[in-house]
Design a protein around this motif. Structure first.
Motif, PDB file in Angstrom:
ATOM      1  N   ASP A 139      -9.159   8.738  -7.620  1.00 44.36           N
ATOM      2  CA  ASP A 139      -9.408   9.642  -6.497  1.00 44.36           C
ATOM      3  C   ASP A 139      -8.700  10.976  -6.705  1.00 44.36           C
ATOM      4  N   TRP A 140      -7.423  10.901  -7.113  1.00 44.46           N
ATOM      5  CA  TRP A 140      -6.648  12.130  -7.296  1.00 44.46           C
ATOM      6  C   TRP A 140      -7.229  12.998  -8.412  1.00 44.46           C
ATOM      7  N   THR A 141      -7.419  12.411  -9.579  1.00 45.03           N
ATOM      8  CA  THR A 141      -7.862  13.220 -10.713  1.00 45.03           C
ATOM      9  C   THR A 141      -9.287  13.734 -10.520  1.00 45.03           C
ATOM     10  N   ASN A 142     -10.164  12.928  -9.945  1.00 46.23           N
ATOM     11  CA  ASN A 142     -11.530  13.399  -9.705  1.00 46.23           C
ATOM     12  C   ASN A 142     -11.547  14.576  -8.738  1.00 46.23           C
ATOM     13  N   SER A 143     -10.758  14.478  -7.678  1.00 44.56           N
ATOM     14  CA  SER A 143     -10.740  15.554  -6.689  1.00 44.56           C
ATOM     15  C   SER A 143     -10.031  16.792  -7.210  1.00 44.56           C
ATOM     16  N   PHE A 144      -9.154  16.604  -8.203  1.00 38.44           N
ATOM     17  CA  PHE A 144      -8.351  17.699  -8.732  1.00 38.44           C
ATOM     18  C   PHE A 144      -8.999  18.359  -9.950  1.00 38.44           C
ATOM     19  N   LYS A 194      -3.647  26.754 -18.955  1.00 37.42           N
ATOM     20  CA  LYS A 194      -4.719  25.986 -19.591  1.00 37.42           C
ATOM     21  C   LYS A 194      -4.809  24.624 -18.923  1.00 37.42           C
ATOM     22  N   PRO A 195      -5.892  23.889 -19.150  1.00 38.76           N
ATOM     23  CA  PRO A 195      -6.058  22.614 -18.442  1.00 38.76           C
ATOM     24  C   PRO A 195      -5.012  21.573 -18.842  1.00 38.76           C
ATOM     25  N   ILE A 196      -4.686  20.719 -17.874  1.00 40.09           N
ATOM     26  CA  ILE A 196      -3.888  19.517 -18.118  1.00 40.09           C
ATOM     27  C   ILE A 196      -4.749  18.333 -17.697  1.00 40.09           C
ATOM     28  N   HIS A 197      -4.871  17.356 -18.587  1.00 35.09           N
ATOM     29  CA  HIS A 197      -5.590  16.129 -18.253  1.00 35.09           C
ATOM     30  C   HIS A 197      -4.664  14.939 -18.483  1.00 35.09           C
ATOM     31  N   ILE A 198      -4.935  13.845 -17.788  1.00 44.53           N
ATOM     32  CA  ILE A 198      -4.109  12.648 -17.916  1.00 44.53           C
ATOM     33  C   ILE A 198      -4.603  11.848 -19.118  1.00 44.53           C
ATOM     34  N   GLY A 199      -3.832  11.890 -20.203  1.00 43.87           N
ATOM     35  CA  GLY A 199      -4.211  11.201 -21.419  1.00 43.87           C
ATOM     36  C   GLY A 199      -3.990   9.709 -21.338  1.00 43.87           C
ATOM     37  N   GLU A 200      -3.077   9.302 -20.473  1.00 43.11           N
ATOM     38  CA  GLU A 200      -2.832   7.870 -20.238  1.00 43.11           C
ATOM     39  C   GLU A 200      -2.107   7.690 -18.928  1.00 43.11           C
ATOM     40  N   THR A 201      -2.536   6.708 -18.207  1.00 41.26           N
ATOM     41  CA  THR A 201      -1.772   6.128 -17.109  1.00 41.26           C
ATOM     42  C   THR A 201      -2.378   4.764 -16.847  1.00 41.26           C
ATOM     43  N   GLY A 202      -1.581   3.841 -16.370  1.00 45.91           N
ATOM     44  CA  GLY A 202      -2.118   2.509 -16.129  1.00 45.91           C
ATOM     45  C   GLY A 202      -1.114   1.622 -15.428  1.00 45.91           C
ATOM     46  N   ASP A 248       0.829  -1.203   0.000  1.00 46.22           N
ATOM     47  CA  ASP A 248       0.000   0.000   0.000  1.00 46.22           C
ATOM     48  C   ASP A 248       0.862   1.252   0.000  1.00 46.22           C
ATOM     49  N   ALA A 249       1.930   1.234   0.789  1.00 42.17           N
ATOM     50  CA  ALA A 249       2.823   2.386   0.857  1.00 42.17           C
ATOM     51  C   ALA A 249       3.558   2.599  -0.466  1.00 42.17           C
ATOM     52  N   LEU A 250       3.956   1.497  -1.112  1.00 46.19           N
ATOM     53  CA  LEU A 250       4.653   1.610  -2.399  1.00 46.19           C
ATOM     54  C   LEU A 250       3.744   2.207  -3.476  1.00 46.19           C
ATOM     55  N   ILE A 251       2.502   1.755  -3.530  1.00 48.49           N
ATOM     56  CA  ILE A 251       1.599   2.271  -4.560  1.00 48.49           C
ATOM     57  C   ILE A 251       1.237   3.725  -4.278  1.00 48.49           C
ATOM     58  N   LEU A 252       1.175   4.100  -3.023  1.00 44.09           N
ATOM     59  CA  LEU A 252       0.977   5.512  -2.695  1.00 44.09           C
ATOM     60  C   LEU A 252       2.165   6.338  -3.189  1.00 44.09           C
ATOM     61  N   LYS A 253       3.372   5.794  -3.063  1.00 52.19           N
ATOM     62  CA  LYS A 253       4.548   6.485  -3.593  1.00 52.19           C
ATOM     63  C   LYS A 253       4.489   6.570  -5.118  1.00 52.19           C
ATOM     64  N   ALA A 254       3.963   5.535  -5.754  1.00 54.19           N
ATOM     65  CA  ALA A 254       3.815   5.564  -7.204  1.00 54.19           C
ATOM     66  C   ALA A 254       2.849   6.669  -7.621  1.00 54.19           C
ATOM     67  N   TYR A 299       4.574   9.894  -7.348  1.00 57.01           N
ATOM     68  CA  TYR A 299       5.509  10.011  -8.464  1.00 57.01           C
ATOM     69  C   TYR A 299       4.783  10.538  -9.698  1.00 57.01           C
ATOM     70  N   ALA A 300       3.574  10.009  -9.960  1.00 58.92           N
ATOM     71  CA  ALA A 300       2.763  10.497 -11.082  1.00 58.92           C
ATOM     72  C   ALA A 300       2.404  11.966 -10.879  1.00 58.92           C
ATOM     73  N   VAL A 301       2.049  12.327  -9.657  1.00 57.47           N
ATOM     74  CA  VAL A 301       1.721  13.726  -9.358  1.00 57.47           C
ATOM     75  C   VAL A 301       2.924  14.626  -9.619  1.00 57.47           C
ATOM     76  N   SER A 302       4.115  14.139  -9.279  1.00 55.33           N
ATOM     77  CA  SER A 302       5.324  14.948  -9.500  1.00 55.33           C
ATOM     78  C   SER A 302       5.558  15.181 -10.990  1.00 55.33           C
ATOM     79  N   GLN A 303       5.215  14.200 -11.829  1.00 57.73           N
ATOM     80  CA  GLN A 303       5.362  14.391 -13.272  1.00 57.73           C
ATOM     81  C   GLN A 303       4.330  15.388 -13.789  1.00 57.73           C
TER      82      GLN A 303
END
Length: 424
Positions: free
Chosen positions: A329-334, A290-298, A262-268, A271-275
């Motif tokens: 959760d992150w993208t919906n809240s953001f 202007k807006p930024i949206h996540i075109g891909e992640t998986g 759980d801690a590792l995936i939270l770090k992942a 990491y995505a947020v930092s990018q």
């Protein structure tokens, strides 16, 4: 009596307008309305069920898939190219479902594939484009956007078409800029809807969030030309290429295995947020907002490669499920859309290696089994009555979490080893 008549008239008008909205309201939705709206979840979709794209999904198979996605509240699909009939058939399937059910609502971010000159050969020329292919892709995208303005809300020029590790086909930013400007000009002339949004969907580094060799004038002009930035981020790949985040502090190692994961995936996720932050900061340095949206992640659920048991040990359904939820959760809240990659496994992507990670990014298996990320939706009966390949939607591992967890491993990467600087 006059007041009563007026009230009745107002109520009739409101009722009439409500009916108008229920039958025609989807026509008026724009990209600005749906992107970043948590009521309009997005996903990347390929409906291929076999190990070759020569076997195209039928309209009925596509409609079968779209009903499954709609049950998940997915309302925006991303497609990738137009040299195959897949994307146009997806749009046709949406049209038929809308005709069958006036409440059915789904939109498309239509991808136009971009190639460099001599792409997919031993000598690609990254400074020139495959003009015939690229022109054909754009023309087809324009045609579909004109025919289906109620469905096609976004055109994405290229997929990872500027990132330098896409050696077989990448182009310089000026090529993408040329076609983005072409489409924006069609909008200005009224040949395309002014509400159609134009972007390119690419790796975070390609949008200025990586090394300085990407920071060129054409990229800066492209950032100003698009309606929004569609960026990709893949922490899973970087568990191998740049595993700076894929280890735990000594105090965390005292926790249970699942607490450590759980801690590792939270770090992942961080990491995505930092990018994302790196792209946002570069954009702001240009004076652009202007807006930024996540075109891909998986996150793949299987890998026989560097992400599997003999490598970073990143891939399994449990980690995939945790990452999926974090990103939603992150993208919906953001207030961002996340075109999560991807809806269903696609076996054509790595035919020679059935357990290659590219075949296993789906939230559903080819047969239509829901992976761990979606088990709760199965419990909620949201897929009741829906099938894929004639199979009802059931959980992988027969819903036995203990069986699933037997395949879940902690990484064995040492912090000082494999610390490469070139992230994907």
């Amino acid at each position: 009596m006059l007041i009563i008549k007026r009230v009745i008239a107002v109520l009739i008008f409101i009722s009439f307008m409500g009916c108008q909205f229920s039958t025609k309201g989807t026509m008026e939705k724009t990209a600005a309305d749906i992107l970043g709206n948590p009521d309009y979840l997005a996903i990347s979709y390929g409906g291929y069920r076999y190990n070759t794209r020569d076997i195209q999904p039928t309209l009925e198979e596509l409609k079968e898939d779209l009903k499954i996605l709609a049950a998940m509240n997915i309302k925006v699909l991303r497609t990738y190219n137009l040299q195959f009939p897949h994307a146009s058939n997806v749009i046709q399937a949406i049209r038929e479902l809308k005709n069958e059910d006036l409440d059915f609502e789904m939109y498309v971010m239509l991808g136009a594939w971009m190639d460099c000159e001599h792409a997919w050969t031993e000598h690609p020329n990254h400074n020139a484009e495959d003009l015939e292919n690229n022109t054909s892709e754009i023309n087809k995208a324009v045609s579909l956007a004109k025919i289906y303005p109620d469905i096609v809300k976004i055109i994405a020029v290229g997929n990872e078409a500027m990132v330098k590790w896409a050696w077989s086909y990448y182009v310089q930013p000026g090529i993408i800029l040329k076609w983005v400007n072409y489409l924006q000009n069609l909008k200005n002339k009224g040949e395309l809807s002014k509400d159609l949004w134009i972007t390119s969907s690419d790796n975070f580094a390609s949008w200025g969030g990586g090394s300085e060799d990407y920071h060129v004038d054409d990229l800066n002009s492209l950032i100003k030309a698009v309606d929004f930035i569609s960026m990709h981020t893949y922490p899973m790949h970087d568990t191998h290429y740049n595993p700076v985040f894929w280890n735990l502090s000594e105090d965390k190692k005292k926790n249970t295995k699942l607490e450590q994961i759980d801690a590792l995936i939270l770090k992942a996720k961080k990491y995505a947020v930092s990018q994302y932050d790196s792209v946002a900061n570069y954009m702001k340095s240009l004076g652009v907002t202007k807006p930024i949206h996540i075109g891909e992640t998986g996150w793949a659920s299987v890998s026989a490669e560097q992400y599997g048991n003999e490598g970073s040990r990143a891939t399994d359904e449990y980690k995939q499920g945790l990452y999926y939820q974090h990103m939603r959760d992150w993208t919906n809240s953001f207030g961002m859309s996340c075109f999560y990659f991807e809806a269903f496994d696609e076996p054509w992507k790595d035919v020679l290696k059935p357990e290659g990670s590219e075949n296993h990014f789906g939230l559903f298996t080819i047969e239509g089994k829901a992976k761990y990320a979606l088990w709760d939706l199965v419990d909620q009966s949201v897929f009741k009555g829906l099938t894929r390949h004639g199979n009802p939607i059931k959980k992988t591992f027969n819903g036995n979490k203990d069986s699933l967890l037997k395949q879940v491993l902690l990484p064995k990467i040492e912090p000082k080893l494999n610390n490469k600087i070139n992230s994907r």
